[in-house]
Enzyme design. Structure first.
Site, PDB file in Angstrom:
ATOM      1  N   VAL B  99       0.881  -1.169   0.000  1.00 25.46           N
ATOM      2  CA  VAL B  99       0.000   0.000   0.000  1.00 25.46           C
ATOM      3  C   VAL B  99       0.920   1.222   0.000  1.00 25.46           C
ATOM      4  O   VAL B  99       1.935   1.237   0.694  1.00 25.46           O
ATOM      5  CB  VAL B  99      -0.886   0.035   1.265  1.00 25.46           C
ATOM      6  CG1 VAL B  99      -1.794   1.264   1.255  1.00 25.46           C
ATOM      7  CG2 VAL B  99      -1.704  -1.248   1.387  1.00 25.46           C
ATOM      8  N   CYS B 100       0.562   2.219  -0.803  1.00 27.93           N
ATOM      9  CA  CYS B 100       1.277   3.501  -0.768  1.00 27.93           C
ATOM     10  C   CYS B 100       2.754   3.268  -1.104  1.00 27.93           C
ATOM     11  O   CYS B 100       3.070   2.464  -1.988  1.00 27.93           O
ATOM     12  CB  CYS B 100       1.059   4.112   0.620  1.00 27.93           C
ATOM     13  SG  CYS B 100       1.354   5.885   0.771  1.00 27.93           S
ATOM     14  N   THR B 101       3.664   3.927  -0.400  1.00 29.92           N
ATOM     15  CA  THR B 101       5.084   3.780  -0.715  1.00 29.92           C
ATOM     16  C   THR B 101       5.675   2.454  -0.230  1.00 29.92           C
ATOM     17  O   THR B 101       6.882   2.240  -0.361  1.00 29.92           O
ATOM     18  CB  THR B 101       5.883   4.962  -0.134  1.00 29.92           C
ATOM     19  OG1 THR B 101       5.513   5.142   1.224  1.00 29.92           O
ATOM     20  CG2 THR B 101       5.594   6.237  -0.912  1.00 29.92           C
ATOM     21  N   GLY B 102       4.835   1.575   0.273  1.00 35.60           N
ATOM     22  CA  GLY B 102       5.278   0.199   0.512  1.00 35.60           C
ATOM     23  C   GLY B 102       5.785  -0.450  -0.769  1.00 35.60           C
ATOM     24  O   GLY B 102       6.630  -1.356  -0.729  1.00 35.60           O
ATOM     25  N   ALA B 151      -2.371   2.145  -4.529  1.00 38.03           N
ATOM     26  CA  ALA B 151      -1.974   3.556  -4.525  1.00 38.03           C
ATOM     27  C   ALA B 151      -1.899   4.072  -3.084  1.00 38.03           C
ATOM     28  O   ALA B 151      -1.694   3.296  -2.153  1.00 38.03           O
ATOM     29  CB  ALA B 151      -2.955   4.348  -5.387  1.00 38.03           C
TER      30      ALA B 151
END
Lengths: 212, 212
Positions: B99-102, B151
């Protein structure tokens, strides 16, 4: 701006973390997780621990209160230190709000007497028994009483965006929506009882006997 | 079914808690928060502590991995114990997700080489620099490679519902949607850069210089 989110044993994590994630980014906002004692609480399923930063007693003047729900709310009503605290701090808040069955706690504190309010879809009767008038709206606002209640779990995100607008301005609230990239695209459309099939209703009853 | 969610200092809470809240309710699912050491991590803003239940070393065989984002991911790339762990466990997982910048962490582990993937909208270039092909889709699935990227922040909820369907069946996944009453009704429509006004873009840059 001090935003207090009470935590307690068997809280539902997303009820608290959704609004926290929206509001922590507001300029000059401080979010403080409060509880009867400092330390940690364990969520409804026992799988996640969340930290408490300060006690209720140490937090007598929050500007905003957001009470999350979870099966743990049942041990807080009709009387508990949290209910007493809500009663004590509400006259001084800008907004006192709830997510999910957190509204049972507001109702127990007398904040929802005879007022339209919402909660998790499976808890309407419990809310009614505490003097409120349950409605299926996702977010119910009472600007005069400075009270907002939100429906189940994820609705706290929608509520917090509205709250962000009240606390700042529309542009800042929209920036918070962008900051959490909240452009929802659920793969299904079963997020309310009126939209879920009989089969889905049967499945959830089977799965989540002890959850809210 | 063991679902491992790595936590680290300066993680974004909702990235982890959104998917956790969807998936913890799956029958027979165990969600375990893992990290370099047991104890607690503090979220990106320092306002919330999340508990870690077990170390990476103690968790060599997760069935599902969900890597959250946050500014703290930057200290994990290009090499860290978490990146090593992702490389080691991915061959045995059913799904390895972010998720996200993961997704920067998955990319650093070599899981996204030359593949379409997504991340927080402000981090596309960073993702590209790590060998992936950024795309604006909210959830990007690669069933063959058993990899999903989502995202920014709140998109983890949409991703987790899709994952729930893959792991169980459509009826159960819809029941999970109902369990978190995920019937989104955001009060604005600024949740993606393409939808936000110039004024909102300017405001977010002003507010969140250190956040993802």
């Amino acid at each position: 701006m001090l935003i207090a989110i009470p935590l307690f044993e068997r809280v539902t994590a997303l009820d608290a973390v959704g609004p926290y994630e929206v509001l922590q980014r507001l300029p000059e906002a401080e979010v403080r997780f409060v509880g009867e004692q400092t330390g940690f609480v364990t969520t409804d399923n026992g799988m996640l621990r969340l930290g408490i930063d300060g006690t209720l007693d140490e937090t007598p003047d929050p500007d905003v209160v957001i009470v999350p729900g979870g099966i743990g709310t049942r041990r807080l009503i009709p009387e508990s230190p949290l209910v007493d605290w809500i009663r004590a701090v509400h006259p001084g808040t800008w907004w006192t709000t709830s997510v999910c069955t957190g509204s049972l706690v507001l109702a127990a504190a007398g904040l929802l007497d005879g007022m339209k309010a919402t909660t998790y879809w499976a808890a309407y009767r419990e809310l009614e028994a505490l003097g409120a008038v349950p409605t299926e709206q996702r977010v119910v606002e009472h600007p005069e009483q400075r009270v907002i209640t939100a429906a189940g779990v994820s609705s706290g995100i929608d509520m917090a965006l509205r709250l962000a607008e009240h606390l700042t301005d529309r542009t800042t609230a929209e920036a918070m929506q962008l900051a959490i990239e909240y452009d929802p695209q659920p793969p299904f459309d079963a997020g309310a009882p009126s939209k879920a099939s009989q089969e889905v209703m049967a499945r959830i009853i089977e799965i989540s006997r002890t959850r809210d």
